[in-house]
Design a protein around this motif. Sequence first.
Motif, PDB file in Angstrom:
ATOM      1  N   LEU A  61      27.184  -9.349 -24.575  1.00  0.00           N
ATOM      2  CA  LEU A  61      28.618  -9.142 -24.727  1.00  0.00           C
ATOM      3  C   LEU A  61      29.378  -9.888 -23.641  1.00  0.00           C
ATOM      4  N   SER A  62      30.528 -10.419 -24.014  1.00  0.00           N
ATOM      5  CA  SER A  62      31.368 -11.159 -23.071  1.00  0.00           C
ATOM      6  C   SER A  62      32.809 -10.671 -23.207  1.00  0.00           C
ATOM      7  N   PHE A  63      33.300  -9.949 -22.182  1.00  0.00           N
ATOM      8  CA  PHE A  63      34.637  -9.358 -22.205  1.00  0.00           C
ATOM      9  C   PHE A  63      35.605 -10.105 -21.283  1.00  0.00           C
ATOM     10  N   SER A  64      36.869 -10.048 -21.656  1.00  0.00           N
ATOM     11  CA  SER A  64      37.952 -10.506 -20.787  1.00  0.00           C
ATOM     12  C   SER A  64      39.142  -9.585 -21.042  1.00  0.00           C
ATOM     13  N   ALA A  65      40.218  -9.765 -20.276  1.00  0.00           N
ATOM     14  CA  ALA A  65      41.418  -8.946 -20.462  1.00  0.00           C
ATOM     15  C   ALA A  65      42.642  -9.773 -20.104  1.00  0.00           C
ATOM     16  N   ARG A  66      43.784  -9.321 -20.567  1.00  0.00           N
ATOM     17  CA  ARG A  66      45.026  -9.994 -20.200  1.00  0.00           C
ATOM     18  C   ARG A  66      46.131  -8.962 -19.997  1.00  0.00           C
ATOM     19  N   LYS A  67      47.018  -9.298 -19.066  1.00  0.00           N
ATOM     20  CA  LYS A  67      48.197  -8.500 -18.748  1.00  0.00           C
ATOM     21  C   LYS A  67      47.851  -7.053 -18.398  1.00  0.00           C
ATOM     22  N   MET A  75      32.205  -3.903 -32.506  1.00  0.00           N
ATOM     23  CA  MET A  75      31.952  -5.018 -31.599  1.00  0.00           C
ATOM     24  C   MET A  75      31.241  -6.175 -32.292  1.00  0.00           C
ATOM     25  N   ARG A  76      30.469  -5.873 -33.310  1.00  0.00           N
ATOM     26  CA  ARG A  76      29.770  -6.929 -34.043  1.00  0.00           C
ATOM     27  C   ARG A  76      30.739  -7.885 -34.724  1.00  0.00           C
ATOM     28  N   GLY A  77      31.995  -7.481 -34.804  1.00  0.00           N
ATOM     29  CA  GLY A  77      33.005  -8.368 -35.378  1.00  0.00           C
ATOM     30  C   GLY A  77      33.264  -9.600 -34.539  1.00  0.00           C
ATOM     31  N   ALA A  78      32.789  -9.587 -33.284  1.00  0.00           N
ATOM     32  CA  ALA A  78      33.002 -10.739 -32.400  1.00  0.00           C
ATOM     33  C   ALA A  78      31.871 -11.754 -32.507  1.00  0.00           C
ATOM     34  N   MET A  79      31.096 -11.673 -33.552  1.00  0.00           N
ATOM     35  CA  MET A  79      30.031 -12.657 -33.754  1.00  0.00           C
ATOM     36  C   MET A  79      30.584 -13.903 -34.438  1.00  0.00           C
ATOM     37  N   GLU A  80      29.883 -14.998 -34.250  1.00  0.00           N
ATOM     38  CA  GLU A  80      30.201 -16.266 -34.904  1.00  0.00           C
ATOM     39  C   GLU A  80      31.602 -16.780 -34.556  1.00  0.00           C
ATOM     40  N   GLY A  81      31.949 -16.701 -33.268  1.00  0.00           N
ATOM     41  CA  GLY A  81      33.186 -17.314 -32.799  1.00  0.00           C
ATOM     42  C   GLY A  81      34.440 -16.494 -32.953  1.00  0.00           C
ATOM     43  N   ARG A  82      34.344 -15.323 -33.536  1.00  0.00           N
ATOM     44  CA  ARG A  82      35.533 -14.475 -33.685  1.00  0.00           C
ATOM     45  C   ARG A  82      35.735 -13.616 -32.449  1.00  0.00           C
ATOM     46  N   GLN A 132      32.704 -12.534 -27.334  1.00  0.00           N
ATOM     47  CA  GLN A 132      31.439 -12.926 -27.951  1.00  0.00           C
ATOM     48  C   GLN A 132      30.498 -11.735 -28.032  1.00  0.00           C
ATOM     49  N   CYS A 133      29.816 -11.639 -29.153  1.00  0.00           N
ATOM     50  CA  CYS A 133      28.779 -10.637 -29.351  1.00  0.00           C
ATOM     51  C   CYS A 133      27.583 -11.335 -29.985  1.00  0.00           C
ATOM     52  N   LYS A 134      26.471 -11.396 -29.259  1.00  0.00           N
ATOM     53  CA  LYS A 134      25.265 -12.041 -29.773  1.00  0.00           C
ATOM     54  C   LYS A 134      24.141 -11.025 -29.847  1.00  0.00           C
ATOM     55  N   ILE A 135      23.403 -11.053 -30.943  1.00  0.00           N
ATOM     56  CA  ILE A 135      22.243 -10.194 -31.089  1.00  0.00           C
ATOM     57  C   ILE A 135      20.994 -11.019 -30.794  1.00  0.00           C
ATOM     58  N   HIS A 136      20.194 -10.552 -29.828  1.00  0.00           N
ATOM     59  CA  HIS A 136      18.954 -11.226 -29.480  1.00  0.00           C
ATOM     60  C   HIS A 136      17.790 -10.404 -30.029  1.00  0.00           C
TER      61      HIS A 136
END
Length: 487
Positions: free
Chosen positions: A165-171, A258-265, A293-297
């Motif tokens: 998982l890769s998180f960020s935030a704004r404001k 969270m799986r919705g963030a797979m494939e560049g979304r 990003q959400c990647k399944i290994h």
Amino acid sequence: MRPEQRMQKMSNIYESAANTLGIFSSPCLTKVELRVACKGISDRDALSKPDPCVILKMQSHGQWFEVDRTEVIRTCINPIFSKLFTVDFYFEEVQRLRFEVHDISSNHNGLKDADFLGAMECTLGQIVSQRKLSKSLLKHGNTAGKSSITVIAEELSGNDDYVELSFSARKLDDKDFFSKSDPFLEIFRMNDDATQQLVHRTEVVMNNLNPAWKSFKVSVNSLCSGDEDRRLKCIVWDWDSNGKHDFIGEFSSTFKEMRGAMEGRQVQWECINPKYRAKKKSYKNSGIVILNQCKIHKMHSFLDYIMGGCQIQFTVAIDFTASNGDPRNSCSLHYIHPYQPNEYLKALVAVGEICQDYDSDKMFPAFGFGARIPPEYKVGVQVSHDFAINFNEDNPECAGIQGVVEAYQSCLPKLQLYGPTNIAPIIQKVAQSASEETNTKEASASPAALAKSVLAEVPNQVVDYYNGKGIKPKCMSEYESSRTLAP
């Protein structure tokens, strides 16, 4: 020796090795995750709070060896560590563990200068049987203070895959007067009993209201116990050096979401402070948290690779140095007994009988080192550290374990045990062979212990190697179609 005598001798060797192997069977292996938290720990310096780290050690042959360690939590007397310890649990073994707590100050290079804050010893069986074990931390002299440690065990079963998982935030809200917030993110799993379990804590990004945290990996089992609809609670904090972190906001989610963030979304949530929302009608949020990003290994098992056609090539290297003792002496590990196999033969058969099941051609290269060999084979060489025990340098392979045994028994009387011990040439030869294929304990230990120590690491090494290379096992249909079938 007549054929029937040779067969009887081989039968004796295999029977002895079988008896050796019989003292241990395939272990009932389970992987267990251990979560650690401490309460009331104090440093020698009462004016400051400690920077605790827990080190897990395991006892082997009466000595303690470090297995893993947690992250360091700055300025905290009641730390909850996000780092999990993953250990193998063997029901039939007593596995002694030691949890040491150390104060790792920022100017310390390691444990040498760190302050020892206490330790707790127990067995893995005690933790597993109770699932949650809490005990006092003992200091030097086994004196118990007010500090304690809690270890929670959870079996890793079913889904061993990892998610990145890769998180960020704004404001994000600014909680500091003279600078910007120093945010970090915590993710908690909501358990069936309404308790919450820390899954991961990110690093702190200093002086930034739009942080991008480093990507991290957690097991799917740890994240949601394999339940994609399990609620996850996520909290954003503003880090403070005194350990009293300021609450910025929170949101809830699920692994399915969270799986919705797979494939560049991307998936994003509003970070909410409930107190602000209750007091301010104009309140919208305290920032936005984004899952970039959400990647399944996929974590393939040892059997996945074996059933996919993976072959284990078994190579034998025998130590013929003089330190093993004169083969004519009954105390020698190479002792030539007319009816009983020596220690080398027991170990050879104990290990080889298992490995040969995973080698399709049953042809095993066998080498020796540390001996003087008949001069007609290598003229001018005083000591050989790399010779075929069948004395056929062009083809050192022996037919099955029986072939290795016969080659060993045949060559031993012709050798002069010498030295020094130098196994490097054989290792380099085998490593080179393994590289080409990829592109296309001490002998006073028992043979059973040797076989166990040698073979126990094989499945994990196979899995780690292939997973590290991103290589997937063949499915059965691919394996069957790629094989060359004999008529």
